[in-house]
Write an enzyme that holds these catalytic residues in place. Structure first.
Site, PDB file in Angstrom:
ATOM      1  N   ASP A  48      16.920  -4.230   8.989  1.00 47.02           N
ATOM      2  CA  ASP A  48      16.980  -3.628  10.052  1.00 47.02           C
ATOM      3  C   ASP A  48      15.546  -3.607  10.793  1.00 47.02           C
ATOM      4  O   ASP A  48      15.292  -2.761  11.715  1.00 47.02           O
ATOM      5  CB  ASP A  48      17.440  -2.115   9.727  1.00 47.02           C
ATOM      6  CG  ASP A  48      16.710  -1.631   8.480  1.00 47.02           C
ATOM      7  OD1 ASP A  48      15.753  -2.341   7.897  1.00 47.02           O
ATOM      8  OD2 ASP A  48      17.058  -0.516   8.124  1.00 47.02           O
ATOM      9  N   HIS A  49      14.460  -4.290  10.143  1.00 45.43           N
ATOM     10  CA  HIS A  49      13.232  -4.496  10.787  1.00 45.43           C
ATOM     11  C   HIS A  49      13.209  -5.970  11.581  1.00 45.43           C
ATOM     12  O   HIS A  49      13.902  -6.913  11.152  1.00 45.43           O
ATOM     13  CB  HIS A  49      12.184  -4.465   9.807  1.00 45.43           C
ATOM     14  CG  HIS A  49      11.874  -2.994   9.160  1.00 45.43           C
ATOM     15  ND1 HIS A  49      11.046  -2.368   9.597  1.00 45.43           N
ATOM     16  CD2 HIS A  49      12.629  -2.452   8.434  1.00 45.43           C
ATOM     17  CE1 HIS A  49      11.197  -1.222   8.863  1.00 45.43           C
ATOM     18  NE2 HIS A  49      12.209  -1.060   8.219  1.00 45.43           N
ATOM     19  N   ASN A 107       9.474  -6.520   6.873  1.00 45.89           N
ATOM     20  CA  ASN A 107      10.330  -5.616   6.016  1.00 45.89           C
ATOM     21  C   ASN A 107      11.569  -6.255   5.974  1.00 45.89           C
ATOM     22  O   ASN A 107      12.383  -6.213   6.695  1.00 45.89           O
ATOM     23  CB  ASN A 107      10.354  -4.157   6.460  1.00 45.89           C
ATOM     24  CG  ASN A 107      11.202  -3.399   5.378  1.00 45.89           C
ATOM     25  OD1 ASN A 107      12.107  -3.612   4.670  1.00 45.89           O
ATOM     26  ND2 ASN A 107      10.797  -2.193   5.344  1.00 45.89           N
ATOM     27  N   ASP A 128       6.101  -0.852  12.068  1.00 47.40           N
ATOM     28  CA  ASP A 128       5.364  -1.810  11.382  1.00 47.40           C
ATOM     29  C   ASP A 128       4.064  -1.990  12.242  1.00 47.40           C
ATOM     30  O   ASP A 128       4.115  -2.466  13.302  1.00 47.40           O
ATOM     31  CB  ASP A 128       6.540  -3.084  11.390  1.00 47.40           C
ATOM     32  CG  ASP A 128       7.785  -2.628  10.612  1.00 47.40           C
ATOM     33  OD1 ASP A 128       7.771  -2.896   9.316  1.00 47.40           O
ATOM     34  OD2 ASP A 128       8.586  -2.237  11.274  1.00 47.40           O
ATOM     35  N   GLU A 139       9.836  -4.086   0.817  1.00 44.49           N
ATOM     36  CA  GLU A 139      11.251  -3.670   0.732  1.00 44.49           C
ATOM     37  C   GLU A 139      11.725  -4.801   0.146  1.00 44.49           C
ATOM     38  O   GLU A 139      12.896  -5.159   0.218  1.00 44.49           O
ATOM     39  CB  GLU A 139      11.845  -3.080   1.728  1.00 44.49           C
ATOM     40  CG  GLU A 139      12.838  -1.994   1.123  1.00 44.49           C
ATOM     41  CD  GLU A 139      13.424  -1.190   2.586  1.00 44.49           C
ATOM     42  OE1 GLU A 139      14.495  -0.571   2.040  1.00 44.49           O
ATOM     43  OE2 GLU A 139      12.983  -0.991   3.539  1.00 44.49           O
ATOM     44  N   ASN A 167       6.035   3.349   8.198  1.00 41.58           N
ATOM     45  CA  ASN A 167       6.889   4.298   8.251  1.00 41.58           C
ATOM     46  C   ASN A 167       6.082   5.491   9.083  1.00 41.58           C
ATOM     47  O   ASN A 167       6.205   6.722   8.734  1.00 41.58           O
ATOM     48  CB  ASN A 167       7.282   5.044   6.918  1.00 41.58           C
ATOM     49  CG  ASN A 167       8.547   4.347   6.361  1.00 41.58           C
ATOM     50  OD1 ASN A 167       9.363   4.072   6.975  1.00 41.58           O
ATOM     51  ND2 ASN A 167       8.627   3.734   5.218  1.00 41.58           N
ATOM     52  N   ASP A 205       4.745  -2.024   6.704  1.00 39.80           N
ATOM     53  CA  ASP A 205       5.897  -0.942   6.993  1.00 39.80           C
ATOM     54  C   ASP A 205       4.980   0.429   6.645  1.00 39.80           C
ATOM     55  O   ASP A 205       4.965   1.035   5.621  1.00 39.80           O
ATOM     56  CB  ASP A 205       6.974  -0.980   6.447  1.00 39.80           C
ATOM     57  CG  ASP A 205       7.930   0.137   6.980  1.00 39.80           C
ATOM     58  OD1 ASP A 205       7.571   0.774   7.593  1.00 39.80           O
ATOM     59  OD2 ASP A 205       9.172   0.007   6.284  1.00 39.80           O
TER      60      ASP A 205
END
Length: 278
Positions: free
Chosen positions: A247-248, A7, A218, A34, A149, A147
């Site tokens: 941030d991943h 991501n 993930d 994303e 989530n 991802d």
């Protein structure tokens, strides 16, 4: 063969990070999420210069998915999940690459919960369950990466009690992920690292990455033919420490060129099924 999911949290804003990581690790196939870019803003030339062909399903704001490959020609098979003709969010893309079916996804976040966003997440998950059920028994390795989530179990969260009410850790969402495993899919990272706290996401603030206060959201799910070739899996935390990064962190798996010996395949598959039944 090294296959990864990443991501990127905005492909154009993070493009130097992505290209640096591609050069450093040289993955063979990468699913991106994303993108935050419409189709005409995807950096195709830069990706090709790095040695990868790409297919993408772009969208501005928070969505957009892509598959990059240096494994020969890709044959796109799908670019949205069936089951909702009015779903216009770019969250799924699928392609055949070198005899492997790659399914890249960006599952909805679902917050705030309860509410329409959480309802949409559960419905999207139902559509994913239905579609993956149709793919599991294909006579080829199938890998679903992205991802999700979802933090499937407490071990996947640095502080589980703080997340009980969040849409990423809600009982309904964890149950939906568990149903995928009941279909027969294997969570590659947890299969090879059953007792390790391994994370793929850390918030930007409060020194979350430095404290390793992360989440594992993930994932890579494998059908039995892909599982038979699985040799390694992990998370590359290095790019998470770079400037202007996502941030991943990239989560990856490695496949052998051919299936393992039958005894090893049976042992691995049997162990995976035992864990799903427990």
């Amino acid at each position: 063969m090294k296959i990864a999911t990443y991501n990127v949290n905005g492909i154009n804003g993070r493009l130097p990070v992505l290209l640096r990581w591609l050069e450093m690790e040289e993955p063979d196939i990468v699913c991106l999420q994303e993108l935050k870019a419409p189709d005409d803003k995807f950096p195709e030339n830069e990706v090709q210069a790095a040695g990868y062909q790409a297919i993408w399903h772009g969208q501005s704001r928070w969505n957009g998915v892509a598959i990059l490959s240096r494994e020969g020609e890709m044959h796109e098979t799908r670019r949205s999940l069936p089951g909702d003709p009015i779903d216009d969010q770019s969250r799924y893309i699928e392609a055949a690459v070198n005899g492997i079916l790659i399914c890249g996804l960006y599952l909805p976040n679902g917050n705030p919960r309860p509410g329409p966003k959480f309802d949409f997440k559960l419905k999207w998950f139902e559509r994913l369950e239905s579609h993956l059920l149709s793919l599991f028994d294909l006579d080829a390795p199938v890998i679903c990466l992205g991802d999700f989530n979802v933090m499937p179990v407490d071990l996947d969260v640095y502080a589980p009690d703080r997340w009980r009410e969040d849409a990423l850790f809600a009982p309904e969402v964890r149950a939906a992920f568990a149903r995928l495993l009941k279909q027969g899919w294997t969570d590659a990272l947890r299969h090879l690292h059953p007792d390790e706290a391994i994370y793929t996401f850390w918030k930007y603030w409060r020194g979350a990455f430095e404290r390793n206060a992360g989440l594992r959201i993930d994932h890579a799910l494998l059908n039995d033919k892909a599982l038979a070739r699985l040799s390694a899996a992990g998370v590359d935390t290095t790019p998470r420490g770079w400037e202007k990064t996502s941030d991943h962190a990239p989560m990856w798996i490695e496949l052998d060129g051919k299936p393992r010996k039958r005894e090893t395949i049976n042992d691995r598959a049997g162990n995976a099924r035992k864990r799903r039944a427990s």
